[in-house]
Design a protein around this motif. Structure first.
Motif: not given
Length: 530
Positions: A494-499
């Motif tokens: 899973m990729q991190p969100t921008a925040t």
């Protein structure tokens, strides 16, 4: 061939030439003050000195140490003495005389202790000599050392010790055997060779001889395992009627042993005897006895209506309360929440009614449970927190986070466990605020552990901060979490969100100079690809 210390042709021998060049006066002083068992192998060398004063001090110190030990500690000493003593001593212990360790002033008890300690020696030849010398002493104090040697790794030594004990087992020696029963049990559980025959011989003795008087005497000994064994023998042999035996068992001070014995004998009681003893059983301090009595009385039909079991719903122990609810359900009763809610008004049962309510509560009782989070008993607050989190964590998130900040260690720890089990479902910033503002070490550490156990990309910014901390306890938590994060990185794609990515980069820039070069290079590479 190394020269022997005791060369009869040369009586003018410098003993220190053959033993380590220690400052024995200083070593003895340190040992006398600290009683560090790891130093015993050093002090043992003092027994070979020509200096009578130092030798006497060594005998006193070592003998006092052994006298102060319980049976289990002797097993530990055997391991310590062997592990802290070099196997490559430049000294021919196999040619040494055990009696050279003694002096002219030695008492019989000191002699037993010094020769007994010598049976722990790593040199098998010397250990065998010590065992042979021990056999010559007419004292029951030699018994523990011989029992331990029945588990020796050298066949000859083990067989000698086993043979001695098998011959020792008799009606006359039964009480002495019970005084050392924990060592017999140890030998049976971790036996080598034929040492299992010792317990076989003991079981043969108790099954064929009338040992009633000896067993009753042994019930006064301090060895818990021995008393447990004696109760089993009395119950199996039925040499005492059940009514009198129950009275004997009820005097047993250890609740676990008392419970085991009651469980074995309670089915043999007549209904009249059971009924006459029910109040004693149901008010016993040991929860196991109360459980056994509940079950037996229910099975025999005494508890034929739910009302008769209501007292057990507010028992101080969870398993008794649960057992009571089980039997009441079988009798058709199901209004436990109503029962516990009403009992909250009774100060004498309030604490246990709260515990009971927490065990059966539904979403409808959340407000009642929350209103009691200020209870003075830590156990009650912990139970309420756990119950609330099981019912619906979302309804008690703020209360659990507040509990993390509680100065009472048990409550803070319970909140920590709940938050870890519900990672990703609470406000990380509220926990981080607690971490930053508290001056209480355990709360700060608990908050750090909770944040380190947040989901993958949420936790990384906190982990880097903690790993870079100047506080060693926090740094240790962070470094451990950092290693774990790196090891489990590829388990989730899973990729991190921008925040999340923004927060991670801030932490990376701020703390990279305080983190390992290898991790910084690796995480820097990862961040560039995101």
């Amino acid at each position: 061939m190394i020269k022997k210390l005791f060369n009869k042709k040369n009586k003018e021998i410098d003993y220190r030439k053959y033993i380590p060049n220690y400052d024995f006066d200083a070593e003895l002083s340190t040992y006398e003050a600290e009683k560090d068992l790891c130093k015993i192998s050093t002090i043992y060398w003092s027994l070979l000195l020509e200096n009578k004063d130092l030798k006497r001090r060594a005998i006193n110190s070592l003998s006092d140490t052994i006298d102060s030990m319980n049976r289990k500690k002797l097993i530990l000493l055997d391991k310590i003495f062997r592990s802290t003593t070099s196997y490559s001593w430049s000294y021919e212990w196999e040619s040494e005389s055990v009696n050279s360790l003694l002096d002219s002033e030695i008492s019989q008890d000191e002699k037993v202790n010094i020769i007994g300690l010598s049976t722990f020696h790593p040199n098998g030849y010397f250990r065998e000599k010590a065992l042979d010398e021990l056999f010559k002493i007419d004292s029951k104090k030699i018994l523990p050392f011989i029992i331990i040697r029945t588990n020796d790794w050298v066949d000859v030594i083990r067989e000698k010790a086993t043979k001695y004990l098998i011959e020792y087992i008799s009606k006359e020696n039964f009480v002495s055997i019970m005084d050392h029963f924990i060592l017999f049990k140890h030998t049976a559980e971790y036996s080598r060779g034929n040492s299992y025959k010792i317990m076989e011989e003991l079981n043969q003795l108790v099954n064929t001889e009338d040992l009633t008087e000896e067993i009753l005497t042994s019930l006064k000994c301090r060895d818990n395992h021995a008393r447990d064994f004696c109760y089993t023998v009395l119950i199996n042999r039925r040499v005492i009627d059940s009514a009198n035996l129950i009275n004997i068992i009820l005097k047993e001070p250890i609740a676990k042993i008392r419970g085991k014995a009651i469980e074995k004998i309670i089915k043999t009681l007549s209904y009249e005897k059971l009924y006459s003893l029910k109040d004693i059983f149901l008010n016993d301090k040991g929860y196991k006895v109360r459980e056994i009595a509940l079950t037996e009385l229910f099975n025999r039909g005494y508890f034929d209506t739910p009302v008769k079991l209501e007292f057990a719903l507010v028992d101080k122990y969870y398993s008794v309360r649960e057992l009571a609810r089980y039997y009441m359900r079988k009798l058709g009763f199901k209004y436990f929440i109503k029962f516990y809610t009403e009992r909250l008004q009774d100060s004498s049962t309030n604490e246990y009614a709260l515990l009971g309510l927490a065990e059966v509560a539904t979403i409808n009782e959340v407000d009642i449970l929350k209103s009691n989070l200020n209870h003075k008993k830590i156990l009650v607050v912990k139970k309420i927190l756990k119950s609330l989190s099981i019912i619906d964590f979302n309804l008690c998130e703020s209360e659990v986070i507040d509990a993390l900040n509680d100065e009472r260690v048990g409550i803070s720890n319970e909140a920590k466990r709940i938050l870890i089990n519900n990672k990703g479902m609470f406000d990380f910033n509220s926990v981080y605020k607690i971490y930053k503002e508290t001056n209480i070490t355990i709360i700060k550490r608990n908050a750090a552990v909770v944040l380190c156990n947040c989901p993958k990309w949420d936790s990384l910014r906190f982990i880097m901060e903690f790993a870079a901390s100047s506080d060693e306890s926090i740094s240790a938590i962070g470094i451990s979490a950092l290693d774990r994060w790196e090891m489990t990185f590829n388990r989730s794609f899973m990729q991190p969100t921008a925040t999340q990515l923004e927060e991670i980069k801030k932490s990376y820039i701020k703390y990279k100079n305080n983190l390992s070069k290898e991790f910084i290079e690796w995480i820097g590479f990862i961040l560039k690809k995101l």
